[in-house]
Design a protein around this motif. Sequence first.
Motif, PDB file in Angstrom:
ATOM      1  N   ALA A 255       0.841  -1.203   0.000  1.00  0.00           N
ATOM      2  CA  ALA A 255       0.000   0.000   0.000  1.00  0.00           C
ATOM      3  C   ALA A 255       0.873   1.248   0.000  1.00  0.00           C
ATOM      4  CB  ALA A 255      -0.917  -0.013   1.218  1.00  0.00           C
ATOM      5  N   SER A 256       0.583   2.172  -0.900  1.00  0.00           N
ATOM      6  CA  SER A 256       1.375   3.409  -0.955  1.00  0.00           C
ATOM      7  C   SER A 256       0.787   4.456  -0.009  1.00  0.00           C
ATOM      8  CB  SER A 256       1.432   3.937  -2.388  1.00  0.00           C
ATOM      9  OG  SER A 256       0.126   4.133  -2.849  1.00  0.00           O
ATOM     10  N   GLU A 257      -0.369   4.151   0.535  1.00  0.00           N
ATOM     11  CA  GLU A 257      -0.977   5.009   1.562  1.00  0.00           C
ATOM     12  C   GLU A 257      -1.961   4.136   2.342  1.00  0.00           C
ATOM     13  OE1 GLU A 257      -4.478   7.064  -1.033  1.00  0.00           O
ATOM     14  OE2 GLU A 257      -2.417   7.675  -1.530  1.00  0.00           O
ATOM     15  N   ASP A 258      -2.457   4.615   3.460  1.00  0.00           N
ATOM     16  CA  ASP A 258      -3.451   3.833   4.211  1.00  0.00           C
ATOM     17  C   ASP A 258      -4.616   3.535   3.272  1.00  0.00           C
ATOM     18  OD1 ASP A 258      -1.706   4.486   6.185  1.00  0.00           O
ATOM     19  OD2 ASP A 258      -3.160   5.527   7.473  1.00  0.00           O
ATOM     20  N   MET A 259      -5.111   2.316   3.316  1.00  0.00           N
ATOM     21  CA  MET A 259      -6.200   2.011   2.383  1.00  0.00           C
ATOM     22  C   MET A 259      -7.165   0.961   2.925  1.00  0.00           C
ATOM     23  SD  MET A 259      -4.234  -0.286  -0.547  1.00  0.00           S
ATOM     24  CE  MET A 259      -5.707  -0.702  -1.462  1.00  0.00           C
ATOM     25  N   THR A 260      -8.393   1.046   2.436  1.00  0.00           N
ATOM     26  CA  THR A 260      -9.420   0.051   2.771  1.00  0.00           C
ATOM     27  C   THR A 260      -9.718  -0.743   1.508  1.00  0.00           C
ATOM     28  OG1 THR A 260     -10.348   1.524   4.415  1.00  0.00           O
ATOM     29  CG2 THR A 260     -11.779  -0.234   3.617  1.00  0.00           C
ATOM     30  N   PHE A 261      -9.802  -2.032   1.669  1.00  0.00           N
ATOM     31  CA  PHE A 261     -10.135  -2.879   0.510  1.00  0.00           C
ATOM     32  C   PHE A 261     -10.930  -4.068   1.022  1.00  0.00           C
ATOM     33  CE2 PHE A 261      -7.337  -6.496   1.241  1.00  0.00           C
ATOM     34  CZ  PHE A 261      -6.476  -5.986   2.205  1.00  0.00           C
ATOM     35  N   SER A 262     -11.315  -4.973   0.108  1.00  0.00           N
ATOM     36  CA  SER A 262     -12.085  -6.148   0.535  1.00  0.00           C
ATOM     37  C   SER A 262     -11.572  -7.395  -0.143  1.00  0.00           C
ATOM     38  CB  SER A 262     -13.565  -5.971   0.190  1.00  0.00           C
ATOM     39  OG  SER A 262     -14.048  -4.773   0.730  1.00  0.00           O
ATOM     40  N   THR A 263     -11.880  -8.508   0.532  1.00  0.00           N
ATOM     41  CA  THR A 263     -11.553  -9.822  -0.025  1.00  0.00           C
ATOM     42  C   THR A 263     -12.836 -10.400  -0.615  1.00  0.00           C
ATOM     43  OG1 THR A 263      -9.937 -10.053   1.720  1.00  0.00           O
ATOM     44  CG2 THR A 263     -10.539 -12.049   0.542  1.00  0.00           C
ATOM     45  N   TYR A 264     -12.750 -10.932  -1.812  1.00  0.00           N
ATOM     46  CA  TYR A 264     -13.918 -11.474  -2.518  1.00  0.00           C
ATOM     47  C   TYR A 264     -13.759 -12.979  -2.723  1.00  0.00           C
ATOM     48  CZ  TYR A 264     -15.463  -6.726  -3.100  1.00  0.00           C
ATOM     49  OH  TYR A 264     -15.901  -5.456  -2.835  1.00  0.00           O
ATOM     50  N   ASP A 265     -14.910 -13.639  -2.944  1.00  0.00           N
ATOM     51  CA  ASP A 265     -14.916 -15.111  -2.877  1.00  0.00           C
ATOM     52  C   ASP A 265     -14.676 -15.791  -4.228  1.00  0.00           C
ATOM     53  OD1 ASP A 265     -17.257 -14.451  -4.130  1.00  0.00           O
ATOM     54  OD2 ASP A 265     -18.517 -15.764  -2.915  1.00  0.00           O
ATOM     55  N   ILE A 266     -13.641 -15.394  -4.910  1.00  0.00           N
ATOM     56  CA  ILE A 266     -13.300 -16.118  -6.134  1.00  0.00           C
ATOM     57  C   ILE A 266     -11.789 -16.255  -6.221  1.00  0.00           C
ATOM     58  CG2 ILE A 266     -13.142 -14.102  -7.702  1.00  0.00           C
ATOM     59  CD1 ILE A 266     -14.848 -16.112  -9.630  1.00  0.00           C
ATOM     60  N   GLY A 267     -11.330 -17.322  -6.845  1.00  0.00           N
ATOM     61  CA  GLY A 267      -9.893 -17.524  -6.985  1.00  0.00           C
ATOM     62  C   GLY A 267      -9.590 -18.464  -8.136  1.00  0.00           C
TER      63      GLY A 267
END
Length: 340
Positions: A255-267
């Motif tokens: 991360a180049s800055e503080d960040m919010t993200f999510s994990t999704y159910d595919i792989g």
Amino acid sequence: MSYITINKQNFFHNLDICSKRAKCKENVAIVLKDNAYGHGLLEISSLAKEYGLTKAVVQNIQEAKKIQSYFEYILILADTKKESLSHSFHITINSIDDIEHLEENTNIHIKIDTGMHRNGIAPNELESTIHKAIEQNLNITGVFTHFKSADIMSSVYFWQKSIFRDIKKNLSLICEQLNISEIKLHSCNSSALFREENFSEDFCRIGLAAYGYVENENPLYIPDLKPVLSLNTQKLSSRTIKKGQSIGYGGNFVASEDMTFSTYDIGYGDGFKRLSNERYFQINKKERTLGNTSMDNMSINSTREEISLFDDVRPLAKLHNTISYEILTSLNPSIKRVIV
Ligand SMILES: *Cc1c(COP(=O)(O)O)cnc(C)c1O
């Protein structure tokens, strides 16, 4: 749970275009191999039937048995079995030896290798193959070929076509002598159908175009097809990381800055080919994949509950340096298919 939607309206739209080009619905055989190019064998079979198609093409007898109730006519591309098969099944003869592996009265389509050098008998084996098939009491119901590069603007397509034209002439002489009739002749896949000025064979074998794509360099005719399959994924959880922290296996995405993200159910275990920090997928203007795809998880810079990964598979295929066919057929059959 990640899921696939199948757009019925788009599918019917594509079938309209193909059947118009092929002159009528009866002339279109829908190709359903590999789980209907990842779209779902039974889902597509039921839609094709509802639309009014009566012919289908599959790879093997097992697939044919699953869709038997949907179609009147099923061509099986590469499988033989010494058992009495449904009268609606037609088995491809890919080499003279195949003839011995079939039960009497089986319907066969003889495939001619006009230059692809993958399957089929050589053009000069036609007569001996027919004689042998008759000796074994097989019913010859079709003769066909396949183009190796109908999607490429070169003369190759024309010389394969001219070899098949000679085969047709030769065949009509042999049939006259042997009193055989009602042999169906076919050669076109999707790309070839859109190169035909005036379609005149007994049917065409349509896969990709029905699903909304055609890999076709032909600048003269670009059909207005619409992709049928969309892939959707759902959020498992959201999290926030600080500048300098990384995401997922290997931790390559930092991360180049503080960040919010999510994990999704595919792989990649679902058949969604693995992406990486270098090879990331820009889903839309704002959202992209982050880091390495896991077997069952993928991170995206979003907090949305559900994300449509693609409606049109071409950008993703391009990113993976491959063709649409590969991405679509890789999608795991266990992903739920929903017709919308
Ligand atoms: C897969 C296949 C087709 C369908 O090709 P598309 O390019 O998807 O239309 C037709 N004929 C044969 C023999 C095939 O193997």
